[in-house]
Design a protein around this motif. Structure first.
Motif, mmCIF file in Angstrom:
data_model
loop_
_atom_site.group_PDB
_atom_site.id
_atom_site.type_symbol
_atom_site.label_atom_id
_atom_site.label_comp_id
_atom_site.label_asym_id
_atom_site.label_seq_id
_atom_site.Cartn_x
_atom_site.Cartn_y
_atom_site.Cartn_z
ATOM 1 N N GLY A 75 0.813 -1.205 0.000
ATOM 2 C CA GLY A 75 0.000 0.000 0.000
ATOM 3 C C GLY A 75 0.838 1.242 0.000
ATOM 4 N N LEU B 237 4.761 -0.709 7.618
ATOM 5 C CA LEU B 237 3.859 -1.537 6.823
ATOM 6 C C LEU B 237 4.298 -2.982 6.989
ATOM 7 N N THR C 201 3.605 -7.406 -4.582
ATOM 8 C CA THR C 201 2.686 -6.438 -3.993
ATOM 9 C C THR C 201 3.387 -5.085 -3.970
#
Length: 122
Positions: free
Chosen positions: A10, A18, A116
């Motif tokens: 993200g 994170l 990701t």
């Protein structure tokens, strides 16, 4: 065969934290070393960290040492990457990999996730 699926990426501000996860399928997860790599735009993929099958041995790139922590939960077939004190230069797609220790550290694993995205804003 091992299938790997990353999650948890993200957007975060510089200095923030994170945690990304990598869930593995397959009965052989417990026998594999696991690693995290990252690739920033227009750059080569680089090694971030690795952990052995039992979790008692880890290895970090100098650029993340002291800020990132790798861990694994063999009961959940999952490896984690806790990232603290994030910097804009940590922005990249993060991939997990599985295999023997030497192949993981060398970036030559047979098994890779799809990645990701982690974006750190300044």
């Amino acid at each position: 065969q091992v299938q790997l699926v990353e999650s948890g990426g993200g957007l975060v501000q510089a200095g923030g934290s994170l945690r990304v996860s990598c869930a593995a399928s397959g009965r052989t997860f417990n026998s594999y070393a696991m690693g995290w790599f990252r690739q920033a735009p227009a750059k080569e993929r680089e090694f971030v960290t690795a952990i052995n099958w039992s979790g008692d041995t880890t290895y970090y790139a100098d650029s993340v040492k002291g800020r990132f922590t790798i861990s694994r939960d063999n009961a959940k077939n999952t490896v984690y990457l806790q990232m603290n004190s994030l910097k804009p230069e940590d922005t990249a797609i993060y991939y997990c990999a599985a295999g023997r220790w030497g192949t993981v550290v060398a970036g030559k694993s047979a098994y890779w996730g799809q990645g990701t995205q982690v974006t750190v804003s300044s």
